[in-house]
Design an enzyme around this catalytic site. Sequence first.
Site, PDB file in Angstrom:
ATOM      1  N   CYS A  97       7.690 -12.351  50.072  1.00  0.00           N
ATOM      2  CA  CYS A  97       6.200 -12.574  50.164  1.00  0.00           C
ATOM      3  C   CYS A  97       5.556 -11.239  50.582  1.00  0.00           C
ATOM      4  O   CYS A  97       6.356 -10.381  51.282  1.00  0.00           O
ATOM      5  CB  CYS A  97       6.087 -13.853  51.054  1.00  0.00           C
ATOM      6  SG  CYS A  97       6.406 -15.403  50.343  1.00  0.00           S
ATOM      7  N   TYR A 130      15.087 -14.839  41.057  1.00  0.00           N
ATOM      8  CA  TYR A 130      14.021 -15.744  41.867  1.00  0.00           C
ATOM      9  C   TYR A 130      14.111 -15.779  43.190  1.00  0.00           C
ATOM     10  O   TYR A 130      13.240 -15.430  44.163  1.00  0.00           O
ATOM     11  CB  TYR A 130      14.101 -17.322  41.373  1.00  0.00           C
ATOM     12  CG  TYR A 130      13.320 -17.294  39.984  1.00  0.00           C
ATOM     13  CD1 TYR A 130      13.078 -16.368  39.136  1.00  0.00           C
ATOM     14  CD2 TYR A 130      13.268 -18.984  39.533  1.00  0.00           C
ATOM     15  CE1 TYR A 130      12.556 -16.672  37.839  1.00  0.00           C
ATOM     16  CE2 TYR A 130      12.717 -19.219  38.243  1.00  0.00           C
ATOM     17  CZ  TYR A 130      12.395 -18.057  37.477  1.00  0.00           C
ATOM     18  OH  TYR A 130      11.759 -18.304  36.125  1.00  0.00           O
ATOM     19  N   ILE A 148       6.980  -9.109  45.977  1.00  0.00           N
ATOM     20  CA  ILE A 148       7.798  -8.668  45.168  1.00  0.00           C
ATOM     21  C   ILE A 148       8.687  -9.676  44.390  1.00  0.00           C
ATOM     22  O   ILE A 148       9.794 -10.093  45.213  1.00  0.00           O
ATOM     23  CB  ILE A 148       8.612  -7.424  45.540  1.00  0.00           C
ATOM     24  CG1 ILE A 148       7.671  -6.528  46.399  1.00  0.00           C
ATOM     25  CG2 ILE A 148       9.526  -6.632  44.659  1.00  0.00           C
ATOM     26  CD1 ILE A 148       8.212  -5.500  47.274  1.00  0.00           C
ATOM     27  N   GLU A 149       8.590 -10.185  43.107  1.00  0.00           N
ATOM     28  CA  GLU A 149       9.488 -11.054  42.804  1.00  0.00           C
ATOM     29  C   GLU A 149      10.601 -10.518  42.008  1.00  0.00           C
ATOM     30  O   GLU A 149      10.860  -9.362  41.955  1.00  0.00           O
ATOM     31  CB  GLU A 149       8.561 -12.109  41.692  1.00  0.00           C
ATOM     32  CG  GLU A 149       7.580 -12.625  42.414  1.00  0.00           C
ATOM     33  CD  GLU A 149       6.628 -13.702  41.830  1.00  0.00           C
ATOM     34  OE1 GLU A 149       6.613 -13.504  40.438  1.00  0.00           O
ATOM     35  OE2 GLU A 149       5.799 -14.428  42.297  1.00  0.00           O
ATOM     36  N   ASN A 150      11.617 -11.353  41.787  1.00  0.00           N
ATOM     37  CA  ASN A 150      13.068 -10.780  41.042  1.00  0.00           C
ATOM     38  C   ASN A 150      13.173 -11.950  39.887  1.00  0.00           C
ATOM     39  O   ASN A 150      13.147 -13.119  39.879  1.00  0.00           O
ATOM     40  CB  ASN A 150      13.843 -10.979  42.157  1.00  0.00           C
ATOM     41  CG  ASN A 150      15.246 -10.338  41.795  1.00  0.00           C
ATOM     42  OD1 ASN A 150      15.907 -10.959  40.979  1.00  0.00           O
ATOM     43  ND2 ASN A 150      15.372  -9.079  42.024  1.00  0.00           N
ATOM     44  N   ALA A 151      13.960 -11.525  38.860  1.00  0.00           N
ATOM     45  CA  ALA A 151      14.295 -12.311  37.865  1.00  0.00           C
ATOM     46  C   ALA A 151      15.268 -13.436  38.179  1.00  0.00           C
ATOM     47  O   ALA A 151      15.422 -14.382  37.600  1.00  0.00           O
ATOM     48  CB  ALA A 151      14.965 -11.322  36.698  1.00  0.00           C
ATOM     49  N   CYS A 175       6.769 -17.482  56.023  1.00  0.00           N
ATOM     50  CA  CYS A 175       6.083 -16.259  56.353  1.00  0.00           C
ATOM     51  C   CYS A 175       5.630 -16.706  57.894  1.00  0.00           C
ATOM     52  O   CYS A 175       5.660 -15.894  58.685  1.00  0.00           O
ATOM     53  CB  CYS A 175       5.181 -15.992  55.623  1.00  0.00           C
ATOM     54  SG  CYS A 175       5.609 -14.996  54.118  1.00  0.00           S
ATOM     55  N   GLU A 188       3.528 -11.059  53.246  1.00  0.00           N
ATOM     56  CA  GLU A 188       3.387 -10.805  54.566  1.00  0.00           C
ATOM     57  C   GLU A 188       4.739 -10.286  55.105  1.00  0.00           C
ATOM     58  O   GLU A 188       4.766  -9.448  55.976  1.00  0.00           O
ATOM     59  CB  GLU A 188       3.240 -12.198  55.199  1.00  0.00           C
ATOM     60  CG  GLU A 188       1.767 -12.827  54.758  1.00  0.00           C
ATOM     61  CD  GLU A 188       2.065 -13.827  53.436  1.00  0.00           C
ATOM     62  OE1 GLU A 188       2.777 -13.526  52.623  1.00  0.00           O
ATOM     63  OE2 GLU A 188       1.760 -14.898  53.564  1.00  0.00           O
TER      64      GLU A 188
HETATM   65  N1  THU Z   1       3.482 -15.864  48.198  1.00  0.00           N
HETATM   66  C1  THU Z   1       3.418 -14.792  49.061  1.00  0.00           C
HETATM   67  O1  THU Z   1       3.346 -13.591  48.986  1.00  0.00           O
HETATM   68  N2  THU Z   1       2.759 -15.238  50.327  1.00  0.00           N
HETATM   69  C2  THU Z   1       2.642 -16.467  50.724  1.00  0.00           C
HETATM   70  O2  THU Z   1       2.234 -16.818  51.906  1.00  0.00           O
HETATM   71  C3  THU Z   1       2.357 -17.312  49.671  1.00  0.00           C
HETATM   72  C4  THU Z   1       3.436 -17.369  48.405  1.00  0.00           C
HETATM   73  C5  THU Z   1       4.121 -15.231  46.973  1.00  0.00           C
HETATM   74  C6  THU Z   1       5.253 -15.909  46.770  1.00  0.00           C
HETATM   75  C7  THU Z   1       5.606 -15.775  45.171  1.00  0.00           C
HETATM   76  O3  THU Z   1       5.788 -14.575  44.641  1.00  0.00           O
HETATM   77  C8  THU Z   1       3.953 -16.189  44.958  1.00  0.00           C
HETATM   78  O4  THU Z   1       3.321 -15.910  45.886  1.00  0.00           O
HETATM   79  C9  THU Z   1       3.683 -17.656  44.306  1.00  0.00           C
HETATM   80  O5  THU Z   1       4.457 -18.437  45.450  1.00  0.00           O
END
Ligand code: THU
Length: 150
Positions: free
Chosen positions: A68, A63, A58-61, A108, A70
């Site tokens: 992640c 950053y 779940i990303e955010n503006a 993670c 996991e």
């Molecule tokens: N990301 C994950 O969700 N898990 C990982 O172990 C690798 C990276 C996500 C973070 C970010 O939203 C996107 O993948 C690119 O890095």
Amino acid sequence: MEKKQAVVTSDTLTKEQIRELAAKSLAGIKNSYAPYSHFHVSAVLLSENGNIYTGNNIENAAYTPSVCAERCAFFKAVSEGERDFAVIALCGGLKGVVKDYCAPCGVCRQALFEFGGPELNVIMAKTPDDFIERSMDELLPFGFGPSNVA
Ligand code: THU
């Protein structure tokens, strides 16, 4: 307190159960919110009680508040009282197209090690039938965990 008998462990998991976890992870990639990196990740965590928790990145503006897949799955599980885990399956790819095995990032790995310890198994899936499996001990050798600060 005495630890409850595990319903599932990484040793008792059948190939078919792993296949189902990989398939569930692939199906969940649509729930990723990744408008900035466009890299979509999906995780499925199985507790030793047999409960399943899903997670996505779940990303955010801004950053840095991004999380992640996991850790999303882990936080859901731990916040509901789960403490012991058998396996986590994950997949990821640009625009949700899975071409390679997606390995957990370093942050993670540390988070997974806290509750999963060296024995937790990580399934990295390309398709339900094409996956690789590694233990946390392989992914985070000499991991720093709860026993180091006890
Ligand atoms: N990301 C994950 O969700 N898990 C990982 O172990 C690798 C990276 C996500 C973070 C970010 O939203 C996107 O993948 C690119 O890095």
